[in-house]
Design a protein around this motif. Structure first.
Motif, short mmCIF file in Angstrom:
data_model
loop_
_atom_site.label_atom_id
_atom_site.label_comp_id
_atom_site.label_asym_id
_atom_site.label_seq_id
_atom_site.Cartn_x
_atom_site.Cartn_y
_atom_site.Cartn_z
N TYR A 88 -0.13 -4.30 4.31
CA TYR A 88 0.03 -3.52 5.55
C TYR A 88 0.85 -2.24 5.38
O TYR A 88 0.86 -1.40 6.27
CB TYR A 88 0.68 -4.40 6.64
CG TYR A 88 -0.10 -5.66 6.90
CD1 TYR A 88 -1.45 -5.60 7.27
CD2 TYR A 88 0.49 -6.91 6.78
CE1 TYR A 88 -2.18 -6.75 7.51
CE2 TYR A 88 -0.23 -8.07 7.02
CZ TYR A 88 -1.55 -8.00 7.38
OH TYR A 88 -2.27 -9.14 7.61
N GLY A 89 1.55 -2.10 4.25
CA GLY A 89 2.28 -0.87 4.00
C GLY A 89 1.46 0.16 3.27
O GLY A 89 1.75 1.35 3.33
N LEU A 90 0.45 -0.30 2.55
CA LEU A 90 -0.46 0.60 1.84
C LEU A 90 -1.82 0.57 2.53
O LEU A 90 -2.41 -0.50 2.74
CB LEU A 90 -0.61 0.16 0.38
CG LEU A 90 0.63 0.32 -0.50
CD1 LEU A 90 0.41 -0.37 -1.85
CD2 LEU A 90 0.99 1.78 -0.70
N ASN A 91 -2.33 1.74 2.88
CA ASN A 91 -3.62 1.84 3.54
C ASN A 91 -4.74 1.73 2.50
O ASN A 91 -4.50 1.77 1.30
CB ASN A 91 -3.72 3.17 4.30
CG ASN A 91 -2.67 3.28 5.38
OD1 ASN A 91 -2.43 2.33 6.13
ND2 ASN A 91 -2.00 4.44 5.46
N LEU A 109 0.58 5.66 2.21
CA LEU A 109 1.66 4.78 2.63
C LEU A 109 1.86 4.82 4.14
O LEU A 109 1.91 5.90 4.73
CB LEU A 109 2.96 5.20 1.94
CG LEU A 109 4.18 4.29 2.16
CD1 LEU A 109 4.02 2.99 1.36
CD2 LEU A 109 5.46 5.01 1.73
N ASN A 110 1.97 3.65 4.74
CA ASN A 110 2.29 3.57 6.17
C ASN A 110 3.79 3.28 6.30
O ASN A 110 4.22 2.15 6.53
CB ASN A 110 1.47 2.45 6.83
CG ASN A 110 1.52 2.51 8.35
OD1 ASN A 110 2.52 2.94 8.93
ND2 ASN A 110 0.44 2.08 8.99
N ALA A 111 4.58 4.32 6.10
CA ALA A 111 6.04 4.17 6.07
C ALA A 111 6.59 3.73 7.42
O ALA A 111 7.54 2.94 7.48
CB ALA A 111 6.69 5.48 5.62
N ASP A 112 6.02 4.23 8.50
CA ASP A 112 6.53 3.88 9.83
C ASP A 112 6.40 2.37 10.08
O ASP A 112 7.31 1.74 10.64
CB ASP A 112 5.78 4.65 10.91
CG ASP A 112 6.12 6.14 10.92
OD1 ASP A 112 7.19 6.48 10.35
OD2 ASP A 112 5.34 6.94 11.46
#
Length: 472
Positions: free
Chosen positions: A174-177, A182-185
């Motif tokens: 879920y942090g890497l698309n 990167l989905n840092a938020d």
């Protein structure tokens, strides 16, 4: 996941959403954090389970097979994180953990084949003038010490995986698309949201039924009290004469003991279902199977009665965020944008921070606060150090997929003597002691980081072999 009496679980549907009939259309669905953490926890549960003919997922009850799966999953995180992020993020701690758990697999094997098996090799440890061996004898039998370590490793390895694997898998999933971005938020916000009490009901219940938890302990206690294999084995001694005397009582006692051992070996599988330590499939080689069962019964009963340990496990099993996990997530976010040199430095820091989460926040309360285990491990260490590993293995990590290697550069030994005087004066450190253990962990991390820098192709090759245990 839903629990049944035979360690079976059904995969739960965590949510539903409408599908779009238009081909090629896309829609981003915002899913609550608690659902994502339920998926992450379920992934850890499925990783250590197998689907049976009843279509339920059944927990692998053999700690040795579970350990091989755990080592493989850690190795997989190391490779998969680099693949999905297009090389911008690679988790390094799981690679070190894969080697550590690989050695736990061999520790189980040693316990079974070199101690619990009995025979002449075991007699060498339990006879002679050695003061160290005498201390071991007066304190407890080798079987009791071996089973104590075996059970502690089974408990610590399982629950550490349940804590730490979802934290890392969440970043991967879920942090890497899909495109590697990167989905840092999401990582910043969701790291605060993990809490076992908010998992979906079936996933939450499945965690509650895992080995060494309160519900499992209650079932274990009932099984100990009603164990028909132990009761029948013990019956062979009810009419046996005493050991002493002039009437040949010793010979008759040994004959009755032989009957008890043969009965246990032939029937132990009839009353197992994952509560034997080790699993009943291994007991056929135990020469003194009934004596092993007596010590198993004693050790498991002790664990059932240890309410303090159960309370500490229940606290760990809340799976709430710690400062170490927050720092790890921040490191992952920062590492993604760093150059090569910066990534190496970040990865090395990651190893040290997650090691603290592993050793201090999880394993210390789970297993290393047990006074009996502390004494057992200290005795084992003293004997192994004094005998150079000939009577008991040293606490050594081998950086190879094989149980051992002959290259000193690929080994790290706890409290290794630094000279003749150091050898003579005896042990200096205790592995259960958190300060001493973290000194060793730092040594492991430094050697590991050096090997990853200078012998990367070798290390990656060994980790790929460990990764091959995914379906062991």
């Amino acid at each position: 996941m839903a629990h049944d009496d035979d360690n079976g679980y059904d995969i739960e549907v965590l949510g539903q959403c409408r599908t779009n009939p238009r081909e090629g259309s896309q829609h981003t669905q915002n899913v609550e954090a608690r659902f994502l953490w339920s998926y992450a926890q379920e992934e850890a549960l499925v990783a250590l389970s197998e689907q049976g003919a009843d279509k339920c997922w059944h927990l692998i009850t053999d700690p040795e097979r579970r350990a091989k799966r755990i080592a493989a999953r850690y190795a997989d995180l190391y490779f998969a994180s680099a693949d999905k992020s297009r090389g911008k993020l690679q988790m390094l701690w799981p690679a070190l953990a894969a080697f550590v758990v690989k050695d736990i697999v061999d520790a189980y094997r040693y316990s079974r084949e070199d101690v619990l098996n009995g025979g002449w090799s075991n007699m060498a440890r339990t006879s002679g003038p050695s003061q160290l061996v005498s201390e071991l004898l007066t304190d407890a039998s080798p079987y009791e010490h071996s089973l104590r370590v075996y059970a502690a490793l089974a408990k610590g390895n399982l629950w550490l995986f349940m804590d730490i694997y979802p934290w890392l898998w969440f970043v991967l999933e879920y942090g890497l698309n899909r495109d590697g971005s990167l989905n840092a938020d999401r990582l910043r916000s969701h790291v605060e949201e993990r809490d076992a009490s908010t998992l979906q009901a079936q996933s939450r219940d499945a965690v509650k039924e895992l080995p060494f938890g309160a519900n499992w302990m209650k079932r274990l206690q009932a099984r100990i009290e009603a164990d028909p294999v132990y009761a029948h084995g013990r019956s062979y001694f009810q009419t046996a004469p005493t050991w002493g005397g002039m009437d040949g009582g010793y010979g008759q006692f040994e004959a009755n003991a032989g009957q008890a051992h043969r009965y246990v070996k032939a029937n132990v599988k009839n009353y197992d279902k994952g509560y034997r330590v080790p699993g009943s499939e291994y007991w056929g080689s135990f020469q003194q199977a009934f004596y092993v069962m007596e010590e198993e019964r004693k050790e498991l009963s002790r664990l059932v009665d240890d309410t303090g340990a159960l309370g500490r496990l229940q606290k760990v099993a809340q799976f709430k965020v710690t400062d170490e996990v927050r720092k790890t997530y921040s490191l992952f976010i920062d590492e993604y944008a760093l150059d090569r040199a910066g990534k190496v430095s970040s990865q090395q820091e990651e190893v040290n921070i997650i090691a603290k989460q592993e050793q201090i926040n999880v394993l210390q309360p789970l297993i290393y606060q047990d006074p009996k285990l502390i004494k057992t491990m200290d005795i084992n260490h003293r004997i192994s150090r004094a005998s150079l590993g000939s009577l008991s293995p040293t606490y050594t990590l081998y950086f190879s997929s094989a149980p051992k290697n002959a290259d000193p550069a690929l080994q790290a030994t706890f409290d290794k003597p630094k000279g003749p005087w150091d050898y003579v004066t005896g042990k200096k450190m205790s592995l259960p002691n958190p300060t001493d253990r973290m000194v060793y962990v730092k040594e492991l991390a430094d050697k590991f980081n050096d090997l990853m820098k200078n012998r990367r192709s070798y290390m990656d090759g060994e980790l790929q072999k460990i990764r091959g245990w995914l379906h062991a």
